[in-house]
Write a protein that holds these residues in place. Structure first.
Motif, PDB file in Angstrom:
ATOM      1  N   ALA A  40       0.933  -1.295  -0.223  1.00 52.91           N
ATOM      2  CA  ALA A  40      -0.051  -0.034  -0.092  1.00 52.91           C
ATOM      3  C   ALA A  40       0.994   1.168   0.028  1.00 52.91           C
ATOM      4  N   ILE A  62      -3.348  -1.298  -7.484  1.00 52.88           N
ATOM      5  CA  ILE A  62      -4.540  -0.809  -6.257  1.00 52.88           C
ATOM      6  C   ILE A  62      -5.926  -1.370  -6.625  1.00 52.88           C
ATOM      7  N   SER A  74      -5.785  -1.033   4.889  1.00 50.59           N
ATOM      8  CA  SER A  74      -4.261  -0.433   4.743  1.00 50.59           C
ATOM      9  C   SER A  74      -4.323   0.708   3.987  1.00 50.59           C
ATOM     10  N   PHE A  75      -5.246   0.791   2.857  1.00 50.44           N
ATOM     11  CA  PHE A  75      -5.227   1.896   1.804  1.00 50.44           C
ATOM     12  C   PHE A  75      -5.778   3.029   2.352  1.00 50.44           C
ATOM     13  N   ALA A  80      -5.852   6.793   0.867  1.00 48.76           N
ATOM     14  CA  ALA A  80      -5.773   6.273  -0.626  1.00 48.76           C
ATOM     15  C   ALA A  80      -6.774   7.204  -1.482  1.00 48.76           C
TER      16      ALA A  80
END
Length: 681
Positions: A40, A62, A74-75, A80
């Protein structure tokens, strides 16, 4: 509408996954939490790369990774959304498409909470800007500008498909997104994408899903619809349905028109509703088993043609090569054998036949969902305790309006004359009944034979589940005369017996048990209220109840005790039924004592009141199973659980019913004490 509050639908339309692929996949050999975090971190850093190729690869990676739900946090923790958002307006068009694809997968796989978080992180600003640029590029008559001279129509539409799906997902989940949709006049964007249906069905279907979502419970948007907007929808509905994808599109647009019915002049209401039901009826009239067989035969013919063409081209190429080699003295007068290519090399990348079958099954599911929504109250119970107490109401519930029907109280349902007439004119009940059958065994076998066809099996079973749910609502809405009278109901009872009991074992899946038990409950309740003899044996009913009682689905367990209660109430009025009434009583006592949900325990107690409240046969059974002593043990525990768990776990409507049950339990115990005295030697 509350800003930021998630908007829940009874049935969510299917998600689409973009076919954005990275040029190479990241190494997943060390698939630990640390590895995911490193992935990530690195990929999000690569989004800032000056190289468009690196940015595109990061977006595509992604897009692939977030299809694993465990990776999404986690992103999100690394922001993100704000990293991907600006790339929607990247100078490189392929980066725009893959960024939109990544956000699409994130919103699809992440669910309501992730979509709401995306809106909070301002994804709507770049998303709306991108869509407005796309709609400019979608105009085939526009003169190329500096920005769009390299922008082919196909490229623009590919980007728009991804972006429209992101818009659909966030508007489905967030009322804030819906407010922005209204304010930014995104309706024009969606309608323009919808109008591309003659040439780009994927874009049009995505737009139709989005339109169906944003027109639901959105009065502000309804005011934006003008004659031109309605004409766009009309053009879709009136176009010839040349294939199943077109039928799918028309079904979705019919759903949007249903949401817009308040905008339709009263003089045209009947015609519009009739047109909607006509489209749904046509979709449901198609036999999916027959269609699958036809499409499989078509696919076989296509593959044979591809194989023949491949062999011809291969032979010609070999002959040409051999001739050249011979002329150059490279072979000894014989053509060396060349291994033919695998036939899969010649299969088109998109399986048209599978796509058409899938479109039919999704259209049928959508049609059934629409009928469910037409045949339910404006404020559904959200899968709560549908069977409410049938006895006297307590003080707490005195102001709540309920209707007694066959030992149960259901949410009052009503149909307008236009909908009622259209349902019957297009024989919708009959078509729904037919769809409640198990999928064709031959069609299932066909789909098992090829990996591309296997996902269709689940879609076929989903149609059956929706039909069972739809049947419940139809039985609750229509008079028995509309359904064909007592003979038709008995025939339906035999059919449902086949659905539930002809398997080697009763299906244990929660979704099947909920849908099947819901339909059986509605049917038995209707038959009992009209005095129509039941076709299912008490033993069958108890076996269904026992299967549902083991389900993790609360609604299925409520249905189980309701079905047992209805059957017991009928048997209590017959002779020589003491033994079966004892079995029913023991079952209901077990549920009332042991079920983890107060809602289910309360429904079981309510069923006990109905079965054993009157009649000498029932009273005798009650004495023999020591019903009084058992209820005296249950009473303090039930009262304590309401006090301790009530406000934390249950809604006000549920608490109202539970309080009603508690009050009736207090009154029922003295009645049983008198029964005990009556039978005491």
């Amino acid at each position: 509408m509350i800003m930021g509050k998630s908007r829940a639908r009874k049935f969510k339309p299917p998600s689409f996954s973009p076919t954005v692929a990275a040029k190479k996949q990241p190494d997943r050999s060390g698939d630990t939490e640390d590895a995911k975090n490193v992935d990530a971190e690195e990929l999000l850093q690569n989004l800032q790369s000056p190289s468009a190729e690196v940015r595109e690869f990061a977006c595509a990676s992604i897009s692939t990774l977030v299809q694993q739900k465990q990776v999404i946090p986690s992103f999100l923790q690394r922001d993100a959304v704000r990293c991907l958002g600006p790339l929607l307006l990247d100078k490189c068009l392929s980066v725009r498409e893959t960024a939109a694809g990544a956000l699409r997968n994130l919103s699809t796989c992440g669910g309501y909470d992730v979509c709401d978080d995306m809106v909070t992180r301002d994804i709507m600003t770049p998303l709306v800007a991108l869509l407005k640029e796309c709609t400019t590029g979608l105009d085939a008559n526009m003169e190329p500008t500096i920005k769009t001279k390299d922008l082919s129509k196909k490229c623009v539409e590919d980007i728009a498909i991804q972006a429209i799906n992101v818009l659909w997902n966030v508007c489905e989940s967030s009322s804030t997104a819906l407010t922005i949709f209204n304010k930014e006049n995104c309706l024009e964007i969606v309608l323009q994408c919808l109008s591309k249906f003659p040439n780009n069905m994927e874009l049009a279907i995505s737009a139709a899903y989005c339109l169906q979502t944003v027109t639901e419970d959105n009065p502000e948007l309804l005011a934006s619809f003008d004659a031109n907007s309605l004409k766009t929808l009309e053009s879709v509905l009136l176009s010839p349905a040349g294939n199943m994808e077109m039928r799918h599109l028309q079904t979705l647009v019919a759903g949007a028109v249903w949401n817009l019915k308040e905008k339709i002049p009263s003089s045209s209401q009947a015609d519009s509703i009739n047109a909607i039901l006509r489209i749904l009826a046509e979709v449901l009239s198609v036999d999916s088993g027959v269609f699958i067989a036809e499409m499989k035969e078509t696919e076989t013919q296509h593959l044979s043609a591809f194989a023949a063409e491949a062999e011809t081209e291969e032979a010609a190429a070999i002959l040409e090569e051999a001739t050249l080699n011979e002329e150059n003295g490279m072979i000894d007068g014989a053509i060396k054998e060349k291994k033919p290519n695998d036939i899969s090399d010649f299969i088109p990348p998109a399986n048209e036949e599978v796509r058409q079958v899938s479109a039919l099954l999704v259209a049928q599911r959508t049609a059934l969902e629409m009928i469910v929504n037409m045949c339910c109250s404006e404020d559904p119970s959200d899968d709560e305790w549908e069977a409410m107490s049938s006895s006297d109401e307590s003080e707490m519930c005195i102001e709540n309006s309920v209707t007694n029907s066959g030992g149960q109280l259901l949410t009052p349902l009503c149909l307008s004359d236009e909908v009622h007439s259209a349902l019957l004119n297009h024989t919708i009940p009959k078509k729904v009944f037919e769809k409640t059958a198990f999928p064709s065994s031959s069609a299932v076998e066909i789909c098992k034979q090829a990996s591309a066809w296997k996902p269709l099996i689940a879609k076929m079973y989903t149609v059956q589940l929706r039909a069972l749910t739809c049947l419940h609502n139809i039985l609750s809405m229509l008079d028995i005369e509309d359904l064909g009278g007592a003979p038709a109901l008995q025939e339906l009872a035999l059919h449902l017996s086949g659905v539930v009991f002809t398997q080697s074992d009763i299906p244990k899946k929660d979704d099947f048990l909920e849908a099947a038990s819901s339909a059986v409950r509605a049917l038995l309740q209707t038959m009992a209220s009209k005095g129509i003899p039941q076709c299912m044996t008490p033993e069958q009913i108890i076996s269904l109840g026992e299967a549902c009682a083991q389900s993790s689905n609360t609604s299925a367990r409520v249905n189980a005790v309701s079905i047992i209660g209805i059957t017991g109430s009928v048997l209590a009025k017959a002779e020589s039924t003491v033994d079966i009434l004892k079995s029913i009583g023991n079952f209901l006592l077990g549920v009332a004592t042991n079920d983890s949900s107060l809602v289910v325990s309360g429904a079981a107690l309510d069923a006990i009141f109905d079965v054993y409240a009157d009649g000498e046969v029932a009273e005798k059974a009650a004495v023999e199973i020591k019903l009084l002593q058992n209820l005296k043990k249950i009473q303090p525990l039930f009262k304590t659980k309401i006090r301790k768990e009530g406000k934390e776990k249950y809604s006000m409507d549920q608490l109202c019913v539970l309080d009603n049950v508690r009050t009736n339990l207090r009154r029922f115990i003295p009645y049983l004490e008198n029964v005990e005295k009556k039978f005491k030697p």
